[in-house]
Motif scaffolding. Structure first.
Motif, PDB file in Angstrom:
ATOM      1  N   UNK A   1       7.785  -9.329   1.208  1.00 40.27           N
ATOM      2  CA  UNK A   1       8.983  -8.598   1.615  1.00 40.27           C
ATOM      3  C   UNK A   1       8.573  -7.715   2.774  1.00 40.27           C
ATOM      4  N   UNK A   2       9.085  -7.968   3.969  1.00 40.16           N
ATOM      5  CA  UNK A   2       8.630  -7.288   5.168  1.00 40.16           C
ATOM      6  C   UNK A   2       9.645  -6.226   5.564  1.00 40.16           C
ATOM      7  N   UNK A   3       9.507  -5.042   4.961  1.00 42.01           N
ATOM      8  CA  UNK A   3      10.476  -3.979   5.173  1.00 42.01           C
ATOM      9  C   UNK A   3      10.451  -3.424   6.590  1.00 42.01           C
ATOM     10  N   UNK A   4       9.321  -3.577   7.306  1.00 41.35           N
ATOM     11  CA  UNK A   4       9.229  -3.124   8.688  1.00 41.35           C
ATOM     12  C   UNK A   4       9.351  -4.259   9.681  1.00 41.35           C
ATOM     13  N   UNK A   5       9.802  -5.427   9.220  1.00 43.55           N
ATOM     14  CA  UNK A   5       9.831  -6.609  10.077  1.00 43.55           C
ATOM     15  C   UNK A   5      10.712  -6.413  11.301  1.00 43.55           C
ATOM     16  N   UNK A   6      11.757  -5.586  11.193  1.00 40.17           N
ATOM     17  CA  UNK A   6      12.661  -5.373  12.326  1.00 40.17           C
ATOM     18  C   UNK A   6      12.048  -4.467  13.387  1.00 40.17           C
ATOM     19  N   UNK A   7      10.976  -3.764  13.054  1.00 41.88           N
ATOM     20  CA  UNK A   7      10.340  -2.856  13.994  1.00 41.88           C
ATOM     21  C   UNK A   7       9.337  -3.607  14.862  1.00 41.88           C
ATOM     22  N   UNK A   8       9.243  -3.268  16.139  1.00 42.06           N
ATOM     23  CA  UNK A   8       8.183  -3.884  16.949  1.00 42.06           C
ATOM     24  C   UNK A   8       6.828  -3.451  16.421  1.00 42.06           C
ATOM     25  N   UNK A   9       5.867  -4.365  16.320  1.00 42.15           N
ATOM     26  CA  UNK A   9       4.560  -3.981  15.771  1.00 42.15           C
ATOM     27  C   UNK A   9       3.868  -2.951  16.660  1.00 42.15           C
ATOM     28  N   UNK A  10       3.099  -2.086  16.021  1.00 40.99           N
ATOM     29  CA  UNK A  10       2.348  -1.084  16.773  1.00 40.99           C
ATOM     30  C   UNK A  10       1.333  -1.761  17.688  1.00 40.99           C
ATOM     31  N   UNK A  11       0.694  -2.809  17.190  1.00 46.92           N
ATOM     32  CA  UNK A  11      -0.304  -3.545  17.963  1.00 46.92           C
ATOM     33  C   UNK A  11      -0.012  -5.031  17.885  1.00 46.92           C
ATOM     34  N   UNK A  12      -0.431  -5.750  18.914  1.00 49.15           N
ATOM     35  CA  UNK A  12      -0.339  -7.196  18.849  1.00 49.15           C
ATOM     36  C   UNK A  12      -1.410  -7.732  17.896  1.00 49.15           C
ATOM     37  N   UNK A  13      -2.675  -7.315  18.120  1.00 46.51           N
ATOM     38  CA  UNK A  13      -3.775  -7.765  17.260  1.00 46.51           C
ATOM     39  C   UNK A  13      -4.546  -6.556  16.745  1.00 46.51           C
ATOM     40  N   UNK A  14      -4.630  -6.452  15.442  1.00 46.63           N
ATOM     41  CA  UNK A  14      -5.379  -5.391  14.769  1.00 46.63           C
ATOM     42  C   UNK A  14      -6.576  -6.011  14.069  1.00 46.63           C
ATOM     43  N   UNK A  15      -7.762  -5.481  14.349  1.00 49.56           N
ATOM     44  CA  UNK A  15      -8.989  -5.935  13.695  1.00 49.56           C
ATOM     45  C   UNK A  15      -9.435  -4.858  12.716  1.00 49.56           C
ATOM     46  N   UNK A  16      -9.623  -5.240  11.465  1.00 48.66           N
ATOM     47  CA  UNK A  16     -10.101  -4.333  10.427  1.00 48.66           C
ATOM     48  C   UNK A  16     -11.519  -4.755  10.055  1.00 48.66           C
ATOM     49  N   UNK A  17     -12.484  -3.896  10.389  1.00 48.07           N
ATOM     50  CA  UNK A  17     -13.887  -4.183  10.089  1.00 48.07           C
ATOM     51  C   UNK A  17     -14.240  -3.501   8.771  1.00 48.07           C
ATOM     52  N   UNK A  18     -14.459  -4.298   7.737  1.00 52.86           N
ATOM     53  CA  UNK A  18     -14.763  -3.762   6.414  1.00 52.86           C
ATOM     54  C   UNK A  18     -13.544  -3.803   5.513  1.00 52.86           C
ATOM     55  N   UNK A  19     -13.205  -4.961   4.961  1.00 55.95           N
ATOM     56  CA  UNK A  19     -12.011  -5.074   4.116  1.00 55.95           C
ATOM     57  C   UNK A  19     -12.264  -4.658   2.670  1.00 55.95           C
ATOM     58  N   UNK A  20     -12.715  -3.404   2.489  1.00 54.50           N
ATOM     59  CA  UNK A  20     -12.877  -2.861   1.146  1.00 54.50           C
ATOM     60  C   UNK A  20     -11.571  -2.270   0.658  1.00 54.50           C
ATOM     61  N   UNK A  21     -11.647  -1.211  -0.133  1.00 52.21           N
ATOM     62  CA  UNK A  21     -10.435  -0.599  -0.681  1.00 52.21           C
ATOM     63  C   UNK A  21      -9.468  -0.180   0.417  1.00 52.21           C
ATOM     64  N   UNK A  22      -9.933   0.617   1.383  1.00 47.47           N
ATOM     65  CA  UNK A  22      -9.059   1.091   2.452  1.00 47.47           C
ATOM     66  C   UNK A  22      -8.677  -0.053   3.384  1.00 47.47           C
ATOM     67  N   UNK A  23      -9.680  -0.793   3.858  1.00 43.13           N
ATOM     68  CA  UNK A  23      -9.405  -1.868   4.806  1.00 43.13           C
ATOM     69  C   UNK A  23      -8.489  -2.933   4.259  1.00 43.13           C
ATOM     70  N   UNK A  24      -8.721  -3.352   3.021  1.00 41.37           N
ATOM     71  CA  UNK A  24      -7.865  -4.406   2.467  1.00 41.37           C
ATOM     72  C   UNK A  24      -6.464  -3.897   2.164  1.00 41.37           C
ATOM     73  N   UNK A  25      -6.333  -2.580   1.909  1.00 49.11           N
ATOM     74  CA  UNK A  25      -4.995  -2.012   1.712  1.00 49.11           C
ATOM     75  C   UNK A  25      -4.217  -1.991   3.022  1.00 49.11           C
ATOM     76  N   UNK A  26      -4.904  -1.687   4.128  1.00 54.80           N
ATOM     77  CA  UNK A  26      -4.255  -1.761   5.441  1.00 54.80           C
ATOM     78  C   UNK A  26      -3.834  -3.195   5.731  1.00 54.80           C
ATOM     79  N   UNK A  27      -4.718  -4.146   5.456  1.00 59.42           N
ATOM     80  CA  UNK A  27      -4.381  -5.556   5.681  1.00 59.42           C
ATOM     81  C   UNK A  27      -3.176  -5.978   4.853  1.00 59.42           C
ATOM     82  N   UNK A  28      -3.152  -5.596   3.594  1.00 63.58           N
ATOM     83  CA  UNK A  28      -2.014  -5.944   2.744  1.00 63.58           C
ATOM     84  C   UNK A  28      -0.721  -5.336   3.280  1.00 63.58           C
ATOM     85  N   UNK A  29      -0.818  -4.072   3.705  1.00 62.90           N
ATOM     86  CA  UNK A  29       0.377  -3.413   4.234  1.00 62.90           C
ATOM     87  C   UNK A  29       0.886  -4.151   5.470  1.00 62.90           C
ATOM     88  N   UNK A  30      -0.026  -4.550   6.351  1.00 63.63           N
ATOM     89  CA  UNK A  30       0.357  -5.256   7.562  1.00 63.63           C
ATOM     90  C   UNK A  30       1.009  -6.593   7.246  1.00 63.63           C
TER      91      UNK A  30
END
Length: 309
Positions: free
Chosen positions: A10-39
């Protein structure tokens, strides 16, 4: 490179232009994987997300979870594609990882990180900075005792504070981009200086973890019979300490050592207060004891009212 399996969301922010075209997350641990899930699940952060980890097993698990569009082991190659690189590695590794990714970044791409110490992390990264790569330090004040890509969840940052410590001269557009990213993650934003950040985190986060590790160590050192009773009859207070003490040891080793001055200052103040409480108990100073308990109750009430508990 490992292809990732997309997940329906469910993409609640889908209507918004993305902040970045490509986001790289180095270290998909608790914080990193939560950012990835949110994205991936809520949208609005980036059109394309890349997860990076040096551990092939972690990369394979991220691909299985489908929380990134690409999964890579080479941070520099991933950074070359990025409009923003977010470092979510232990604070002790921030400098070496920044040294590997910054030379590969495109001019104008933004570097950010989520370290829970700021003076030491900024000092570690500064030697490798480029004038055409803005750096915006940040610290989302959210977490659990779990780690790894399976530990993350979409709502981790909801109503939690994210502290920004922007450096003098950083382009305002870069700071606003990182601010918007965290707002779309659900966080509440506050700016402060790196040194003030470290003192605040020493008392609200680092000292409580130090005490939890120490209390659990004390319990573990007790005579065998008493120790077994501690484990059998642990009440909620001790269980709360064990939850905190289950946190990642390498991460917290680095935090303690890299924020040592602020942490030792707060520890000294705590020890003085603990000695004062010991004297009150020894001499039956009921008023002092009740005052301290009431102050603790007020702080707990304030946390609940501020939606932080």
């Amino acid at each position: 490179m490992t292809p990732a399996t997309p997940v329906p969301a469910v993409r609640e922010n889908a209507a918004l232009p993305p902040v970045f075209d490509t986001l790289v997350v180095v270290g998909p641990g608790l914080i990193g994987s939560s950012v990835l899930r949110r994205a991936k699940e809520r949208g609005g952060l980036a059109r394309h997300v890349i997860a990076v980890d040096i551990d092939p097993a972690v990369c394979a698990r991220v691909a299985e979870l489908g929380i990134a569009d690409e999964v890579m082991e080479d941070a520099a190659k991933a950074a070359a594609k990025a409009d923003c690189v977010m470092l979510c590695v232990p604070v002790g590794a921030m400098g070496p990882v920044a040294a590997s990714v910054i030379p590969a970044m495109k001019p104008g791409a933004i570097l950010t990180e989520v370290g829970s110490t700021k003076v030491s992390v900024i000092e570690a990264i500064k030697p490798f900075l480029r004038p055409d790569v803005p750096y915006v330090p940040a610290h989302p004040m959210a977490g659990t005792e779990f780690s790894g890509p399976d530990a993350g969840f979409v709502t981790l940052f909801e109503d939690r504070w994210c502290l920004l410590t922007p450096l003098e001269g950083t382009p305002s557009a870069a700071v606003e981009a990182i601010r918007t990213l965290w707002e779309r993650c659900g966080a509440r934003l506050r700016d402060m200086t790196p040194a003030h950040h470290d003192r605040v985190c020493a008392i609200v986060s680092h000292l409580p973890h130090l005490l939890a590790f120490t209390i659990c160590g004390t319990a573990d050192d007790l005579a065998d019979e008493t120790r077994s009773e501690v484990l059998d009859f642990a009440a909620s207070g001790f269980r709360d300490f064990t939850r905190i003490a289950a946190s990642d040891p390498i991460m917290w080793r680095d935090i303690f050592l890299l924020n040592r001055e602020a942490l030792l200052e707060m520890l000294a103040r705590f020890m003085e207060d603990a000695q004062a409480m010991a004297r009150a108990i020894r001499w039956g100073d009921e008023d002092y004891i009740v005052d301290r308990i009431e102050r603790g109750r007020k702080i707990r009430k304030s946390l609940i009212e501020n939606r932080q508990a």
